[in-house]
Design an enzyme around this catalytic site. Sequence first.
Site, mmCIF file in Angstrom:
data_model
loop_
_atom_site.group_PDB
_atom_site.id
_atom_site.type_symbol
_atom_site.label_atom_id
_atom_site.label_comp_id
_atom_site.label_asym_id
_atom_site.label_seq_id
_atom_site.Cartn_x
_atom_site.Cartn_y
_atom_site.Cartn_z
ATOM 1 N N GLU A 195 35.322 34.992 38.047
ATOM 2 C CA GLU A 195 33.961 35.216 37.468
ATOM 3 C C GLU A 195 33.026 34.101 37.482
ATOM 4 O OE1 GLU A 195 35.352 36.214 33.678
ATOM 5 O OE2 GLU A 195 37.052 37.232 34.102
ATOM 6 N N ASN A 236 38.712 35.982 42.367
ATOM 7 C CA ASN A 236 38.315 37.430 41.502
ATOM 8 C C ASN A 236 37.429 37.472 40.559
ATOM 9 O OD1 ASN A 236 40.677 38.617 39.889
ATOM 10 N ND2 ASN A 236 41.134 37.409 38.095
ATOM 11 N N HIS A 272 39.682 45.985 34.807
ATOM 12 C CA HIS A 272 39.381 46.661 32.980
ATOM 13 C C HIS A 272 38.808 48.087 33.172
ATOM 14 C CE1 HIS A 272 41.119 43.053 32.611
ATOM 15 N NE2 HIS A 272 40.746 42.563 32.689
ATOM 16 N N GLU A 302 43.613 43.208 37.570
ATOM 17 C CA GLU A 302 43.913 42.767 36.142
ATOM 18 C C GLU A 302 44.118 44.624 35.541
ATOM 19 O OE1 GLU A 302 41.574 39.375 34.157
ATOM 20 O OE2 GLU A 302 41.462 38.032 35.827
ATOM 21 N N ASP A 304 44.197 47.686 33.611
ATOM 22 C CA ASP A 304 44.178 48.691 31.979
ATOM 23 C C ASP A 304 43.184 49.526 32.063
ATOM 24 O OD1 ASP A 304 41.813 46.318 31.835
ATOM 25 O OD2 ASP A 304 44.186 45.405 30.374
HETATM 26 O O1 G3I Z 1 48.342 31.171 21.523
HETATM 27 C C1 G3I Z 1 47.372 31.704 20.289
HETATM 28 C C2 G3I Z 1 47.992 31.511 19.268
HETATM 29 O O2 G3I Z 1 48.664 30.057 19.114
HETATM 30 C C3 G3I Z 1 47.102 31.489 17.804
HETATM 31 O O3 G3I Z 1 47.330 31.632 17.160
HETATM 32 C C4 G3I Z 1 46.094 32.978 18.331
HETATM 33 C C5 G3I Z 1 44.981 33.152 16.755
HETATM 34 O O4 G3I Z 1 44.172 33.894 17.733
HETATM 35 O O5 G3I Z 1 45.519 32.424 19.297
HETATM 36 C C6 G3I Z 1 46.540 32.626 20.883
HETATM 37 O O6 G3I Z 1 45.312 32.151 22.015
HETATM 38 C C7 G3I Z 1 45.003 33.495 22.278
HETATM 39 C C8 G3I Z 1 45.519 33.441 24.353
HETATM 40 O O7 G3I Z 1 44.755 35.243 24.241
HETATM 41 C C9 G3I Z 1 47.151 34.684 23.397
HETATM 42 O O8 G3I Z 1 47.322 34.883 22.654
HETATM 43 C C10 G3I Z 1 43.620 33.189 22.102
HETATM 44 O O9 G3I Z 1 42.878 32.948 20.957
HETATM 45 C C11 G3I Z 1 42.666 33.953 23.172
HETATM 46 O O10 G3I Z 1 41.107 33.711 23.444
HETATM 47 C C12 G3I Z 1 43.431 34.427 24.445
HETATM 48 O O11 G3I Z 1 42.563 36.012 25.120
HETATM 49 C C13 G3I Z 1 42.622 35.597 26.717
HETATM 50 C C14 G3I Z 1 41.119 35.514 27.042
HETATM 51 O O12 G3I Z 1 41.710 35.842 28.490
HETATM 52 C C15 G3I Z 1 41.087 33.839 27.026
HETATM 53 O O13 G3I Z 1 41.249 33.194 28.022
HETATM 54 C C16 G3I Z 1 43.883 36.599 26.282
HETATM 55 O O14 G3I Z 1 44.900 37.029 25.763
HETATM 56 C C17 G3I Z 1 44.016 37.110 27.906
HETATM 57 O O15 G3I Z 1 44.125 38.134 28.487
HETATM 58 C C18 G3I Z 1 42.475 37.169 28.559
HETATM 59 O O16 G3I Z 1 42.209 37.407 30.018
HETATM 60 C C19 G3I Z 1 41.302 37.088 30.986
HETATM 61 C C20 G3I Z 1 41.686 36.901 32.149
HETATM 62 O O17 G3I Z 1 42.128 35.539 32.439
HETATM 63 C C21 G3I Z 1 40.537 36.661 32.975
HETATM 64 N N1 G3I Z 1 39.638 37.853 33.423
HETATM 65 C C22 G3I Z 1 39.097 38.706 31.817
HETATM 66 C C23 G3I Z 1 40.233 38.789 31.138
HETATM 67 C C24 G3I Z 1 40.453 39.668 30.041
HETATM 68 O O18 G3I Z 1 39.501 38.757 29.071
#
Ligand code: G3I
Length: 384
Positions: A195, A236, A272, A302, A304
């Site tokens: 990105e 990506n 997405h 990715e 969905d």
């Molecule tokens: O692990 C912590 C947990 O300990 C805590 O209790 C909880 C409370 O909010 O947060 C957890 O972490 C979260 C993590 O996902 C795991 O679920 C983060 O807050 C959250 O910001 C994180 O979001 C991820 C996001 O990227 C940011 O990194 C999403 O799971 C993930 O699906 C998303 O993936 C991105 C790709 O990397 C790039 N392209 C877009 C895609 C969707 O946004």
Amino acid sequence: MATLRFSAAARCAAKHRLLAPVLLLLLITSCAPPSTLPTDLRSTSSAPSRQPGGTPPATALTDPAVPTLRSLAQAKGRYVGAAVDPRPLLGEPLYAETLAREFNMVTPENALKFGRTQPSRDRYTFRDADAIVAFARANGMAVRGHTLVWHVVLPRWLTGGAFTREELLAILRAHIATVAGRYRGQIAAWDVVNEALGNDGSWRDTIWYKTIGPEYVDLAFRWAREADPQARLFYNDYDCEGLGSKSDAVYELVKGLRQRGVPIDGVGLHMHVRIDASPEPAEVAANLQRLAALGLEVHITEMDVRIDGAVTEGKLARQASIYKDMLRVCLAAENCRAFVLWGFTDRHSWIPSYFRGWGAALPFDEAYRPKPAYRALMEALSTP
Ligand code: G3I
């Protein structure tokens, strides 16, 4: 050969008398010597412009009599994958079983991001990523590494550090060398840069761009190639699957990389999408084709398809047809080698927490039962 390697490792694991399948799989990995890497992970080439490729690994732990997404994709020489999270992987047997049965590729959804791997300066942590890579090895699955350079999930020591250009270059180089170097030979493809462009196709004003300038992209690819010469290297991004200004900008970016001899092998298209807004299949096909003309592979990285409000039969049917259309377009293009979903079960998906009122975006429901989307993907893969 793969069976023989698996049997030897299984005997070793059996000594430990573990019953839980997930633990057994992890133990198999710890017992297996380094030479038991899936063949495809050892044979991927670093040459940027050779035939698109990498051969998906042989199916492990599946009944060959019962077709799955994995077995059908395998027969076509393609990867079908899913993003994974270590918590359900280690804690929910059905998650691990479904994943290993249906997919031959995994992407750590979060475990390899900068803030997860280097939360403190020069102190790396790989526990979650190691667990996912071990699971993939134990099950003969390829791994997509996601991601070395992004502007999200950066640790505070980095974003608040007021680093000079030279300092940031050194930090980025060390990070790529350490993370990609740790998994050298075990990652089929890396999302080297994720990105870098904004929604309108202009450079995104990230810490990398502001401090280093656009050449951070070139350098990241060169450093990734040095760190893991076998991994295929990808740019990506999202909202660039079909045609349009963002897609044009991505095309120009990667064309420039190719012209400058930067070692890029492919482009990852996120996909997405929503049941009421998804790219035209013909436009996606045209996009794949122009990237092929640059000598680049494509991975759908990715996918969905999110649903708003109550889930109805009609919405599930619409969702199924979008999955099927996109997989068909990918299968029809020789350079589209992998079709990866962002998760696989509605039980674990980023959608509901990011898009209020939306969900049910994946082909298995919350109880791991296949949805119409699963059957649609099977149909696309069953078509000769
Ligand atoms: O692990 C912590 C947990 O300990 C805590 O209790 C909880 C409370 O909010 O947060 C957890 O972490 C979260 C993590 O996902 C795991 O679920 C983060 O807050 C959250 O910001 C994180 O979001 C991820 C996001 O990227 C940011 O990194 C999403 O799971 C993930 O699906 C998303 O993936 C991105 C790709 O990397 C790039 N392209 C877009 C895609 C969707 O946004």
